[in-house]
Design a protein around this motif. Structure first.
Motif, PDB file in Angstrom:
ATOM      1  N   VAL A  67     -50.225 -65.674-140.799  1.00 32.62           N
ATOM      2  CA  VAL A  67     -49.277 -65.227-139.795  1.00 32.62           C
ATOM      3  C   VAL A  67     -48.396 -66.409-139.419  1.00 32.62           C
ATOM      4  O   VAL A  67     -48.771 -67.567-139.611  1.00 32.62           O
ATOM      5  CB  VAL A  67     -49.991 -64.660-138.541  1.00 32.62           C
ATOM      6  N   VAL A  68     -47.226 -66.126-138.895  1.00 33.45           N
ATOM      7  CA  VAL A  68     -46.298 -67.161-138.460  1.00 33.45           C
ATOM      8  C   VAL A  68     -46.385 -67.230-136.939  1.00 33.45           C
ATOM      9  O   VAL A  68     -46.052 -66.269-136.246  1.00 33.45           O
ATOM     10  CB  VAL A  68     -44.859 -66.850-138.929  1.00 33.45           C
ATOM     11  N   ILE A  69     -46.850 -68.341-136.425  1.00 35.19           N
ATOM     12  CA  ILE A  69     -47.056 -68.505-134.990  1.00 35.19           C
ATOM     13  C   ILE A  69     -45.751 -68.905-134.314  1.00 35.19           C
ATOM     14  O   ILE A  69     -45.053 -69.806-134.754  1.00 35.19           O
ATOM     15  CB  ILE A  69     -48.170 -69.539-134.713  1.00 35.19           C
ATOM     16  N   MET A  70     -45.438 -68.181-133.225  1.00 34.07           N
ATOM     17  CA  MET A  70     -44.223 -68.436-132.445  1.00 34.07           C
ATOM     18  C   MET A  70     -44.486 -69.368-131.269  1.00 34.07           C
ATOM     19  O   MET A  70     -43.628 -70.140-130.881  1.00 34.07           O
ATOM     20  CB  MET A  70     -43.681 -67.128-131.878  1.00 34.07           C
ATOM     21  N   GLY A  71     -45.644 -69.212-130.654  1.00 35.34           N
ATOM     22  CA  GLY A  71     -45.979 -69.985-129.458  1.00 35.34           C
ATOM     23  C   GLY A  71     -47.212 -69.381-128.808  1.00 35.34           C
ATOM     24  O   GLY A  71     -47.840 -68.478-129.362  1.00 35.34           O
ATOM     25  N   ARG A  72     -47.543 -69.866-127.628  1.00 38.20           N
ATOM     26  CA  ARG A  72     -48.652 -69.289-126.846  1.00 38.20           C
ATOM     27  C   ARG A  72     -48.162 -68.044-126.121  1.00 38.20           C
ATOM     28  O   ARG A  72     -46.976 -67.897-125.856  1.00 38.20           O
ATOM     29  CB  ARG A  72     -49.143 -70.284-125.806  1.00 38.20           C
ATOM     30  N   THR A  73     -49.088 -67.200-125.772  1.00 36.89           N
ATOM     31  CA  THR A  73     -48.741 -66.001-125.015  1.00 36.89           C
ATOM     32  C   THR A  73     -48.016 -66.419-123.741  1.00 36.89           C
ATOM     33  O   THR A  73     -48.534 -67.229-122.963  1.00 36.89           O
ATOM     34  CB  THR A  73     -50.009 -65.200-124.663  1.00 36.89           C
TER      35      THR A  73
END
Length: 188
Positions: A43-49
């Protein structure tokens, strides 16, 4: 048995707390997906919730999207066919790669969040774990929504991790009032 699960807040998930670094990394990976040079199935992580979502019950996990969905959100069906990357039974939304790069910032400041009343119930993995963030981004005069799968398990760096998965991002053609009438919602 979850002994092999790597949790994001343990520091082992491979991302920094610095949101700018995460945004830069996300944008770089979006560029690689556009150029068909991103060679990972992670998966490509965007940031923290984002805090706004944590305040309504989300766990502080990475927010991520699959490369398949990044591509299908960004391009048209015609472009996917022209590039030889068309997949049958895929919805292509033609919002552009620059729009994809804005997803994290937009879900961090949504106009509205629509959630099933018991979306935080972890007993089952069905539609109760889906949340819709209505964001302030109009593309072709249509409102954009971001369905999010809460506490989804996925692979990152060959480890199973928990994430909040943006499952897609698309124009919502129908009237928002009609959408709200068809869902069991509570103002959060």
């Amino acid at each position: 048995d979850r002994k092999d699960v790597v949790f994001a807040n343990s520091g082992d998930a491979g991302y920094s707390a610095d949101e700018n670094i995460m945004q830069d990394d996300f944008e770089n990976k979006v560029d690689q997906i556009e150029n068909n040079t991103y060679n990972s199935d992670d998966v490509v992580i965007m940031g923290r919730t984002p805090k706004v979502l944590q305040d309504i019950g989300f766990n502080s996990l990475p927010v991520a999207m699959t490369k398949k969905h990044i591509y299908s959100v960004a391009v048209s069906e015609a472009r996917a066919k022209n590039e030889g990357r068309y997949k049958q039974n895929t919805n292509y939304h033609d919002l552009g790669f620059n729009t994809v790069k804005q997803i994290y910032n937009k879900i961090s400041d949504p106009l509205m969040v629509i959630a099933h009343l018991d979306f935080t119930n972890k007993e089952s993995r069905d539609s109760t774990h889906r949340v819709i963030a209505l964001v302030d981004l109009s593309v072709n005069n249509k409102q954009v929504i971001a369905p999010i799968v809460v506490d989804y398990e996925s692979i990152y760096n060959k480890n199973l991790i928990d994430i909040n998965l943006v499952s897609t991002y698309f124009n919502k053609n129908s009237n928002l009032d009609k959408l709200l009438d068809n869902k069991k919602t509570e103002q959060l």
